[in-house]
Write an enzyme that holds these catalytic residues in place. Structure first.
Site, PDB file in Angstrom:
ATOM      1  N   LYS A   1       9.114  36.965 -48.181  1.00 18.31           N
ATOM      2  CA  LYS A   1       9.530  37.422 -49.511  1.00 18.31           C
ATOM      3  C   LYS A   1      10.029  36.250 -50.357  1.00 18.31           C
ATOM      4  O   LYS A   1       9.741  36.170 -51.550  1.00 18.31           O
ATOM      5  CB  LYS A   1      10.638  38.470 -49.390  1.00 18.31           C
ATOM      6  CG  LYS A   1      10.191  39.797 -48.804  1.00 18.31           C
ATOM      7  CD  LYS A   1      11.383  40.736 -48.670  1.00 18.31           C
ATOM      8  CE  LYS A   1      10.974  42.040 -47.989  1.00 18.31           C
ATOM      9  NZ  LYS A   1      12.148  42.928 -47.781  1.00 18.31           N
TER      10      LYS A   1
ATOM     11  N   ASP B   1       7.221  41.874 -62.309  1.00 17.94           N
ATOM     12  CA  ASP B   1       7.188  42.760 -61.143  1.00 17.94           C
ATOM     13  C   ASP B   1       6.097  42.335 -60.157  1.00 17.94           C
ATOM     14  O   ASP B   1       5.016  41.912 -60.567  1.00 17.94           O
ATOM     15  CB  ASP B   1       6.928  44.199 -61.610  1.00 17.94           C
ATOM     16  CG  ASP B   1       7.288  45.224 -60.555  1.00 17.94           C
ATOM     17  OD1 ASP B   1       7.938  44.852 -59.550  1.00 17.94           O
ATOM     18  OD2 ASP B   1       6.917  46.392 -60.713  1.00 17.94           O
ATOM     19  N   GLY B   2       6.411  42.468 -58.877  1.00 17.40           N
ATOM     20  CA  GLY B   2       5.377  42.309 -57.859  1.00 17.40           C
ATOM     21  C   GLY B   2       5.510  41.109 -56.947  1.00 17.40           C
ATOM     22  O   GLY B   2       4.609  40.855 -56.134  1.00 17.40           O
TER      23      GLY B   2
ATOM     24  N   ARG C   1       6.031  51.749 -66.450  1.00 16.36           N
ATOM     25  CA  ARG C   1       7.335  52.150 -66.972  1.00 16.36           C
ATOM     26  C   ARG C   1       8.064  50.893 -67.428  1.00 16.36           C
ATOM     27  O   ARG C   1       7.794  49.800 -66.938  1.00 16.36           O
ATOM     28  CB  ARG C   1       8.157  52.901 -65.907  1.00 16.36           C
ATOM     29  CG  ARG C   1       8.286  52.151 -64.595  1.00 16.36           C
ATOM     30  CD  ARG C   1       8.755  53.061 -63.452  1.00 16.36           C
ATOM     31  NE  ARG C   1       8.729  52.346 -62.194  1.00 16.36           N
ATOM     32  CZ  ARG C   1       9.744  51.656 -61.692  1.00 16.36           C
ATOM     33  NH1 ARG C   1      10.889  51.602 -62.357  1.00 16.36           N
ATOM     34  NH2 ARG C   1       9.646  51.043 -60.533  1.00 16.36           N
ATOM     35  N   THR C   2       9.014  51.068 -68.320  1.00 12.23           N
ATOM     36  CA  THR C   2       9.734  49.915 -68.859  1.00 12.23           C
ATOM     37  C   THR C   2      11.085  49.706 -68.189  1.00 12.23           C
ATOM     38  O   THR C   2      11.810  48.766 -68.542  1.00 12.23           O
ATOM     39  CB  THR C   2       9.936  50.050 -70.378  1.00 12.23           C
ATOM     40  OG1 THR C   2      10.629  51.270 -70.654  1.00 12.23           O
ATOM     41  CG2 THR C   2       8.595  50.048 -71.092  1.00 12.23           C
ATOM     42  N   SER C   3      11.438  50.568 -67.229  1.00 11.85           N
ATOM     43  CA  SER C   3      12.618  50.377 -66.374  1.00 11.85           C
ATOM     44  C   SER C   3      13.905  50.097 -67.151  1.00 11.85           C
ATOM     45  O   SER C   3      14.697  49.249 -66.777  1.00 11.85           O
ATOM     46  CB  SER C   3      12.352  49.229 -65.383  1.00 11.85           C
ATOM     47  OG  SER C   3      11.361  49.601 -64.460  1.00 11.85           O
TER      48      SER C   3
ATOM     49  N   ARG D   1       5.501  42.431 -53.290  1.00 12.82           N
ATOM     50  CA  ARG D   1       4.197  42.986 -52.898  1.00 12.82           C
ATOM     51  C   ARG D   1       3.146  41.879 -52.790  1.00 12.82           C
ATOM     52  O   ARG D   1       2.263  41.927 -51.927  1.00 12.82           O
ATOM     53  CB  ARG D   1       3.772  44.056 -53.908  1.00 12.82           C
ATOM     54  CG  ARG D   1       4.529  45.371 -53.744  1.00 12.82           C
ATOM     55  CD  ARG D   1       4.134  46.383 -54.791  1.00 12.82           C
ATOM     56  NE  ARG D   1       4.673  46.034 -56.098  1.00 12.82           N
ATOM     57  CZ  ARG D   1       4.221  46.526 -57.245  1.00 12.82           C
ATOM     58  NH1 ARG D   1       3.179  47.349 -57.252  1.00 12.82           N
ATOM     59  NH2 ARG D   1       4.772  46.184 -58.392  1.00 12.82           N
TER      60      ARG D   1
ATOM     61  N   THR E   1      20.450  45.285 -62.018  1.00 10.06           N
ATOM     62  CA  THR E   1      21.628  45.734 -61.272  1.00 10.06           C
ATOM     63  C   THR E   1      21.205  46.474 -60.000  1.00 10.06           C
ATOM     64  O   THR E   1      21.900  46.409 -58.982  1.00 10.06           O
ATOM     65  CB  THR E   1      22.499  46.651 -62.153  1.00 10.06           C
ATOM     66  OG1 THR E   1      21.669  47.663 -62.751  1.00 10.06           O
ATOM     67  CG2 THR E   1      23.168  45.853 -63.261  1.00 10.06           C
ATOM     68  N   GLU E   2      20.055  47.152 -60.041  1.00 12.15           N
ATOM     69  CA  GLU E   2      19.557  47.857 -58.856  1.00 12.15           C
ATOM     70  C   GLU E   2      19.129  46.899 -57.750  1.00 12.15           C
ATOM     71  O   GLU E   2      19.128  47.253 -56.565  1.00 12.15           O
ATOM     72  CB  GLU E   2      18.379  48.770 -59.229  1.00 12.15           C
ATOM     73  CG  GLU E   2      18.746  49.992 -60.047  1.00 12.15           C
ATOM     74  CD  GLU E   2      19.006  49.666 -61.513  1.00 12.15           C
ATOM     75  OE1 GLU E   2      18.604  48.553 -61.960  1.00 12.15           O
ATOM     76  OE2 GLU E   2      19.615  50.501 -62.204  1.00 12.15           O
ATOM     77  N   ASN E   3      18.764  45.673 -58.109  1.00 14.17           N
ATOM     78  CA  ASN E   3      18.310  44.701 -57.114  1.00 14.17           C
ATOM     79  C   ASN E   3      19.410  44.293 -56.141  1.00 14.17           C
ATOM     80  O   ASN E   3      19.123  43.733 -55.074  1.00 14.17           O
ATOM     81  CB  ASN E   3      17.756  43.445 -57.802  1.00 14.17           C
ATOM     82  CG  ASN E   3      16.431  43.688 -58.498  1.00 14.17           C
ATOM     83  OD1 ASN E   3      16.084  42.991 -59.446  1.00 14.17           O
ATOM     84  ND2 ASN E   3      15.673  44.691 -58.061  1.00 14.17           N
TER      85      ASN E   3
END
Length: 261
Positions: A44, A31-32, A208-210, A35, A77-79
């Site tokens: 990005k 993650d990150g 969180r482990t998402s 950011r 899948t959310e990406n």
């Protein structure tokens, strides 16, 4: 800079000496990247590229430290909700890196098997073709395993396993009363038989482990390590600190098994 490098090397040795139990399967939520790019004033796509470079280093460290299985949460899948430009850049990067796997001498020297988990039906055909070529080139290897989660969702993983089990029941090749935990594990991730997760690592100060590997991680009560650095800034020290958390957990279990005198 030289002083810091020397101190980091010394600290790495100290951390290594503290670790008796080495996790055999680490799952990493990378993650990150975005950011990191924002904080450094870069695009990005450049953040994702630097994250990919970190991934290569982490795989080298894992091999050096004796970690045989590593699962990387590369794309959920959310990406897919991200804008088209970012998605195109990500898919190009994935294709580039998986093409490199086929020719990478380290992969063949160390006998590293590359496997893809996730919903392949959601991926672009040209990317899927490249992924399958990388899998085919490493299919016979069994020293180390790198599982890359692409188009992955934990609940979706279990849904697909349930559908596969129901098809066998309907076909008469599996009795309903014979379904147990081992049956479910055998149908996860297209029957790849990935071992339970010992340790989850998440970067970027997210706690969180998402929904990552819910059966193999949460179901087996894996240790969890959250850390602040964004993925492109992840260091060997951070990996060793994560391993220390797992080691401490195992030592605690060991103490509980030893009866008091």
């Amino acid at each position: 800079m030289k002083t810091r490098t020397w101190l980091e090397a010394l600290y790495e040795r100290v951390l290594k000496n503290q670790i008796r139990y080495v996790p055999q399967h680490i799952a990493v939520i990378q993650d990150g990247n975005r950011r990191y790019a924002k904080n450094h004033g870069i695009q990005k796509a450049d953040g994702h590229r630097r994250g990919a470079d970190t991934t290569e280093m982490v795989l080298d460290w894992a091999s050096e430290l004796g970690i045989r299985h590593i699962t990387l949460y590369a794309f959920s899948t959310e990406n897919f909700r991200r804008d088209t430009g970012e998605l195109d850049a990500l898919f190009r990067l994935f294709k580039l890196k998986f093409r490199a796997v086929i020719e990478d001498p380290r992969v063949h020297r160390d006998k590293i098997r590359v496997q893809i988990i996730g919903d392949r039906s959601l991926l672009p055909p040209d990317l899927l073709e490249t992924l399958q070529a990388a899998e085919a080139a490493t299919r016979e290897y069994s020293n180390y395993f790198v599982n890359v989660a692409l188009a992955y969702g934990g609940r979706n993983e279990i849904v697909h396993a349930a559908r596969s089990i129901l098809r066998e029941v309907k076909a008469g090749t599996l009795a309903p009363d014979a379904i147990d935990a081992d049956t479910v594990e055998g149908h996860l991730n297209r029957g790849m038989r990935i071992p339970p997760v010992d340790l989850i690592v998440r970067t970027g100060s997210e706690y969180r482990t998402s929904n990552f590997l819910p059966w193999l991680a949460n179901g087996h009560e894996s240790a969890v390590y959250f850390c602040a650095p964004f993925w492109p800034a992840f260091r060997k020290i951070d990996l060793l600190r994560a391993m220390r958390v797992y080691d401490q957990r195992m030592r605690m279990k060991e103490r509980r098994r030893i009866p008091a005198e």
